[in-house]
Design an enzyme around this catalytic site. Structure first.
Site, PDB file in Angstrom:
ATOM      1  N   ASP A  65      43.870 -65.375  24.981  1.00 57.71           N
ATOM      2  CA  ASP A  65      43.008 -66.271  25.755  1.00 57.71           C
ATOM      3  C   ASP A  65      42.132 -67.158  24.886  1.00 57.71           C
ATOM      4  O   ASP A  65      41.890 -66.877  23.715  1.00 57.71           O
ATOM      5  CB  ASP A  65      42.088 -65.450  26.657  1.00 57.71           C
ATOM      6  N   ASP A 103      48.036 -57.299  21.030  1.00 58.10           N
ATOM      7  CA  ASP A 103      48.457 -58.694  20.981  1.00 58.10           C
ATOM      8  C   ASP A 103      48.393 -59.213  19.551  1.00 58.10           C
ATOM      9  O   ASP A 103      49.304 -59.873  19.066  1.00 58.10           O
ATOM     10  CB  ASP A 103      47.606 -59.566  21.921  1.00 58.10           C
ATOM     11  N   ASP A 130      43.729 -58.813  13.642  1.00 58.38           N
ATOM     12  CA  ASP A 130      42.993 -59.823  12.879  1.00 58.38           C
ATOM     13  C   ASP A 130      42.316 -59.102  11.707  1.00 58.38           C
ATOM     14  O   ASP A 130      42.928 -58.919  10.653  1.00 58.38           O
ATOM     15  CB  ASP A 130      42.008 -60.487  13.853  1.00 58.38           C
TER      16      ASP A 130
HETATM   17  P1  XMP Z   1      40.374 -57.349  15.082  1.00 61.09           P
HETATM   18  O1  XMP Z   1      39.563 -58.280  14.211  1.00 61.09           O
HETATM   19  O2  XMP Z   1      39.535 -56.189  15.547  1.00 61.09           O
HETATM   20  O3  XMP Z   1      40.682 -58.236  16.336  1.00 61.09           O
HETATM   21  O4  XMP Z   1      41.662 -56.960  14.423  1.00 61.09           O
HETATM   22  C1  XMP Z   1      41.620 -57.904  17.214  1.00 61.09           C
HETATM   23  C2  XMP Z   1      41.319 -58.526  18.542  1.00 61.09           C
HETATM   24  O5  XMP Z   1      40.685 -59.806  18.415  1.00 61.09           O
HETATM   25  C3  XMP Z   1      41.266 -60.735  19.305  1.00 61.09           C
HETATM   26  N1  XMP Z   1      41.801 -61.870  18.529  1.00 61.09           N
HETATM   27  C4  XMP Z   1      42.241 -63.020  19.055  1.00 61.09           C
HETATM   28  N2  XMP Z   1      42.335 -63.424  20.338  1.00 61.09           N
HETATM   29  N3  XMP Z   1      43.243 -65.475  19.617  1.00 61.09           N
HETATM   30  C5  XMP Z   1      42.833 -64.647  20.605  1.00 61.09           C
HETATM   31  O6  XMP Z   1      42.933 -65.012  21.776  1.00 61.09           O
HETATM   32  C6  XMP Z   1      43.177 -65.160  18.303  1.00 61.09           C
HETATM   33  O7  XMP Z   1      43.556 -65.952  17.430  1.00 61.09           O
HETATM   34  C7  XMP Z   1      42.638 -63.850  18.012  1.00 61.09           C
HETATM   35  N4  XMP Z   1      42.437 -63.182  16.839  1.00 61.09           N
HETATM   36  C8  XMP Z   1      41.924 -61.979  17.209  1.00 61.09           C
HETATM   37  C9  XMP Z   1      42.336 -59.982  20.059  1.00 61.09           C
HETATM   38  O8  XMP Z   1      41.814 -59.625  21.323  1.00 61.09           O
HETATM   39  C10 XMP Z   1      42.595 -58.748  19.262  1.00 61.09           C
HETATM   40  O9  XMP Z   1      42.941 -57.647  20.062  1.00 61.09           O
HETATM   41 MG    MG Z   2      40.934 -62.145  23.432  1.00 64.66          MG
END
Ligand code: XMP
Ligand code: MG
Length: 184
Positions: free
Chosen positions: A169, A110, A113
């Site tokens: 979410d 999705d 980050d």
């Molecule tokens: P990383 O930091 O490991 O994070 O790249 C990836 C996962 O973190 C969640 N994520 C979010 N979920 N809104 C959300 O609902 C956001 O703005 C957000 N930013 C990161 C997501 O599950 C992703 O797979």
């Molecule tokens: Mg999430």
């Protein structure tokens, strides 16, 4: 039919409309279709739960013989001050099937980050002896990357905002929204 945002969901604004999402998902699928041989099997690995809605729309536009599998990862923790933040602590809540060996894998995320989840997943798939790995993410936050990860197929680059809807979410809710909102 227009679905009204739950009245309790305040301090948000639309970042990506349902129409913008649908058009871009179609384009992304065309990019994927043209970068794989059409006679080779592709295994789409859906990272639950966030990618569920996006992946369901994406796979319906893929034209190669496609399998679907899932992995349930948890990488976000609740943060009492500002809602949610990324975590270093990635938990695998489901096992990868043994049959994943020797498959051409397209990871469908999705959002990327920090990139930690993607890095973790690529290492896990490599351990499982898959044939090839590519990554597709609907959303990408380039300014937040900690790991040197560049997803191959990206829907939208976004800034450092918290987003929800279309699979994403807020404390487990609002994944059903047809558009993506940002918290303001
Ligand atoms: P990383 O930091 O490991 O994070 O790249 C990836 C996962 O973190 C969640 N994520 C979010 N979920 N809104 C959300 O609902 C956001 O703005 C957000 N930013 C990161 C997501 O599950 C992703 O797979
Ligand atoms: Mg999430």
């Amino acid at each position: 039919m227009k679905i009204k945002v739950n009245d309790k969901l305040r301090n948000t604004q639309e970042l990506l409309s349902a129409e913008v999402l649908s058009n871009r998902v179609y384009e992304l699928a065309q990019e994927i279709n043209s970068s794989y041989p059409q006679d080779e099997n592709l295994t789409v690995l859906i990272v639950l739960h966030g990618s569920l809605i996006f992946a369901a729309d994406l796979v319906r536009h893929l034209t190669m013989p496609t399998e679907i599998t899932t992995i349930d990862l948890k990488s976000y923790i609740s943060d009492s001050s500002n809602g949610m933040k990324s975590s270093n602590n990635i938990k695998v809540l489901s096992k990868l099937p043994e049959t994943i060996r020797d498959k051409n894998i397209l990871i469908v995320e999705d959002i990327v980050d920090t990139g930690r989840t993607l890095k973790f997943l690529i290492a896990l798939l490599t351990e499982h002896g898959v044939k090839s790995i590519n990554t597709c993410t609907l959303l990408n936050k380039p300014s937040e990357h900690i790991e040197p990860i560049a997803p191959k197929f990206v829907g939208f680059d976004i800034g450092n905002v918290f987003v929800l809807g279309y699979g994403l979410d807020l404390n487990g809710k609002y994944r059903n929204l047809p558009h993506i909102l940002e918290l303001i």
